[in-house]
Design a protein around this motif. Structure first.
Motif, short mmCIF file in Angstrom:
data_model
loop_
_atom_site.label_atom_id
_atom_site.label_comp_id
_atom_site.label_asym_id
_atom_site.label_seq_id
_atom_site.Cartn_x
_atom_site.Cartn_y
_atom_site.Cartn_z
N LEU A 160 -0.39 -67.82 -21.59
CA LEU A 160 0.85 -67.37 -20.95
C LEU A 160 1.12 -68.18 -19.69
O LEU A 160 0.26 -68.29 -18.81
CB LEU A 160 0.74 -65.88 -20.58
CG LEU A 160 1.93 -65.27 -19.83
CD1 LEU A 160 3.18 -65.26 -20.72
CD2 LEU A 160 1.60 -63.85 -19.37
N VAL A 161 2.32 -68.75 -19.61
CA VAL A 161 2.70 -69.56 -18.44
C VAL A 161 4.17 -69.30 -18.15
O VAL A 161 4.94 -68.96 -19.05
CB VAL A 161 2.42 -71.06 -18.70
CG1 VAL A 161 3.33 -71.62 -19.77
CG2 VAL A 161 2.50 -71.87 -17.42
N THR A 162 4.55 -69.46 -16.89
CA THR A 162 5.93 -69.19 -16.51
C THR A 162 6.90 -70.11 -17.24
O THR A 162 7.97 -69.69 -17.69
CB THR A 162 6.12 -69.33 -14.99
OG1 THR A 162 5.65 -70.61 -14.59
CG2 THR A 162 5.31 -68.27 -14.25
N VAL A 197 2.89 -69.08 -24.71
CA VAL A 197 3.95 -68.11 -24.47
C VAL A 197 4.59 -68.41 -23.12
O VAL A 197 3.89 -68.54 -22.10
CB VAL A 197 3.41 -66.66 -24.48
CG1 VAL A 197 4.54 -65.66 -24.25
CG2 VAL A 197 2.70 -66.37 -25.80
N VAL A 198 5.93 -68.56 -23.11
CA VAL A 198 6.66 -68.85 -21.87
C VAL A 198 7.63 -67.71 -21.58
O VAL A 198 8.04 -66.97 -22.48
CB VAL A 198 7.43 -70.18 -21.96
CG1 VAL A 198 6.47 -71.34 -22.13
CG2 VAL A 198 8.45 -70.16 -23.09
N ARG A 209 12.29 -69.85 -22.88
CA ARG A 209 12.29 -71.22 -23.40
C ARG A 209 13.48 -72.03 -22.86
O ARG A 209 13.40 -73.25 -22.69
CB ARG A 209 12.34 -71.19 -24.93
CG ARG A 209 12.10 -72.56 -25.55
CD ARG A 209 12.20 -72.53 -27.07
NE ARG A 209 11.82 -73.83 -27.61
CZ ARG A 209 10.69 -74.08 -28.24
NH1 ARG A 209 9.80 -73.11 -28.40
NH2 ARG A 209 10.42 -75.27 -28.71
N ALA A 210 14.58 -71.35 -22.56
CA ALA A 210 15.77 -72.04 -22.07
C ALA A 210 15.54 -72.71 -20.73
O ALA A 210 16.29 -73.60 -20.33
CB ALA A 210 16.94 -71.06 -21.97
N ASP A 211 14.48 -72.31 -20.00
CA ASP A 211 14.18 -72.93 -18.71
C ASP A 211 13.57 -74.32 -18.87
O ASP A 211 13.41 -75.04 -17.89
CB ASP A 211 13.21 -72.05 -17.91
CG ASP A 211 13.86 -70.76 -17.45
OD1 ASP A 211 15.10 -70.74 -17.33
OD2 ASP A 211 13.12 -69.78 -17.23
N GLY A 242 3.04 -65.86 -11.39
CA GLY A 242 3.97 -64.96 -12.09
C GLY A 242 3.41 -64.49 -13.41
O GLY A 242 3.55 -63.32 -13.78
N ALA A 243 2.76 -65.40 -14.15
CA ALA A 243 2.17 -65.03 -15.43
C ALA A 243 1.04 -64.02 -15.24
O ALA A 243 0.84 -63.13 -16.09
CB ALA A 243 1.67 -66.28 -16.15
#
Length: 402
Positions: free
Chosen positions: A6-8, A35-36, A39-41, A93-94
């Protein structure tokens, strides 16, 4: 074994590159999902199976808090449906999202950078993050991994018990192959006529590239040389303005290319390694780090390195057996694998003078550069994929046995 990373975000940045490398390496002994948050970022380091929680960030404080809880809800559902065994969170954040999502999966928190030395963690909110929120998220994890020994020391002062040190790893064969690729004609024009000092990293406050301009200006009064900067980021515009104001000539894709310029700012390049390998010295002036990728990659390219002794990482990499100073160093510290320097600052002239003197000595002594480069290349083999990945597999199997 099913492992979620998991990453921002998976856009430009060292942690995102590490996640991509981990996904590729861990796939040899486990099923892996990246997992982000959204994805749009941006997903600049995609390559494996990427799942997006599709929750945007930003907005009012209330909206940001609601977004964290929405991400936690969706991540909890993902872990349950995918039957995740181990959740590995990267970046602050993650780690909050992983804490809130709970579930049956074992939780591993990876700390990539200095917390106490991070100047972006400031003000009242920074105090709350440093002394309350981050310790809460980290202490609740089943395991905490620090990418450098000095981060682990910081974590212990924050009440995190038994953090495990697992350094970042590098695909040395790939780096050496890319370093050996021929230069394009426009790139080759930068080299040959005068020595080149190169630096690589995101153009951000942390990377502290601006003092290199004052260092270069002073150094050029002693001997011809030029500066090559690789990387892009939010400080690019401000940096280009600083070059213009300094009186140094500039070459860049945004202002026009000039092979004879004093400063070459090339932005993001697909293969930085061939440019680093062609340079005479690698300068790394960061204000704070974790376990810097760019520094080790320069060593893997066979280029002698000069680095600030910032928190954390450079001292562990370049001078692992040297006595540790109780105060910030004020002069060059020559070690077996490279040279540690005071963090350069435009308002602290002695730090700039130290850099000018040291870079000047090295540019005038090819034999010394070659010795440092050879020793640096030898040192970076301690951080090869084969040396580091088994430490991760051992950690995961230990967690699943508990």
């Amino acid at each position: 074994m099913r492992i979620s990373l998991l990453v921002t975000e998976l856009s430009m940045g060292g942690a995102a590159r590490v996640v991509r490398d981990h996904a590729e390496a861990f796939a040899h002994f486990a099923e892996v999902r990246e997992v982000v948050f959204n994805r749009a970022d941006g997903v600049d380091y995609a390559g494996g199976q990427v799942t997006s929680l599709d929750v945007t960030g930003g907005g009012s404080p209330r909206r940001r808090v609601a977004g964290f809880f929405e991400r936690a809800t969706r991540y909890r559902a993902f872990k349950r449906e995918w039957r995740c065994d181990i959740s590995v969170s990267h970046l602050e954040g993650a780690q909050y999202v992983d804490l809130l999502s709970r579930g049956r999966a074992k939780r591993v928190a990876v700390v990539h950078g200095s917390i106490l030395g991070n100047e972006d963690i400031s003000g009242a909110l920074g105090t709350i993050r440093r002394h309350l929120l981050l310790p809460l998220a980290l202490r609740s994890a089943d395991a905490v991994v620090a990418v450098s020994r000095d981060i682990a020391r910081e974590l212990r002062t924050m009440g995190v018990r038994h953090p495990r040190v697992i350094n970042n790893f590098f695909d040395l064969e790939r780096i050496r192959a890319l370093a050996a690729e021929p230069l394009a004609e426009v790139e080759a024009g930068i080299f040959g006529s005068v020595p080149v000092i190169v630096t690589s990293g995101r153009m951000a406050e942390q990377k502290n590239q601006a003092p290199l301009l004052a260092i270069l200006a002073d150094l050029r009064q002693r001997q011809p040389c030029r500066l090559l900067i690789l990387g892009d980021g939010p400080r690019r515009g401000a940096f280009l303005d600083q070059v213009a104001a300094s009186g140094l000539s500039l070459s860049s894709p945004w202002t026009g290319l000039d092979p004879a310029a004093d400063v070459h700012c090339l932005g993001f390049v697909e293969n930085p390694f061939k440019l680093i390998a062609a340079s005479d010295l690698f300068a790394f002036p960061s204000a704070w780090e974790g376990f810097p990728l760019a520094l080790c990659e320069a060593m893997a390219c066979g280029t002698a390195v000069v680095s600030s002794d910032c928190p954390t990482g450079p001292r562990e990499i370049l001078a692992p057996t040297n006595a540790e100073p109780t105060q910030p160093i004020r002069a060059a510290e020559w070690s077996d694998h490279g040279i540690l320097m005071p963090i350069p600052a435009k308002d602290r002239q002695p730090t700039l003078d130290a850099w000018v003197d040291t870079l000047g000595q090295l540019l005038a002594d090819a034999g010394r550069r070659e010795t440092l480069a050879a020793r640096g290349l030898q040192r970076v083999h301690d951080f090869s994929r084969d040396a580091i990945v088994p430490q991760w597999e051992e950690l995961f199997r230990d967690l699943l046995r508990k």
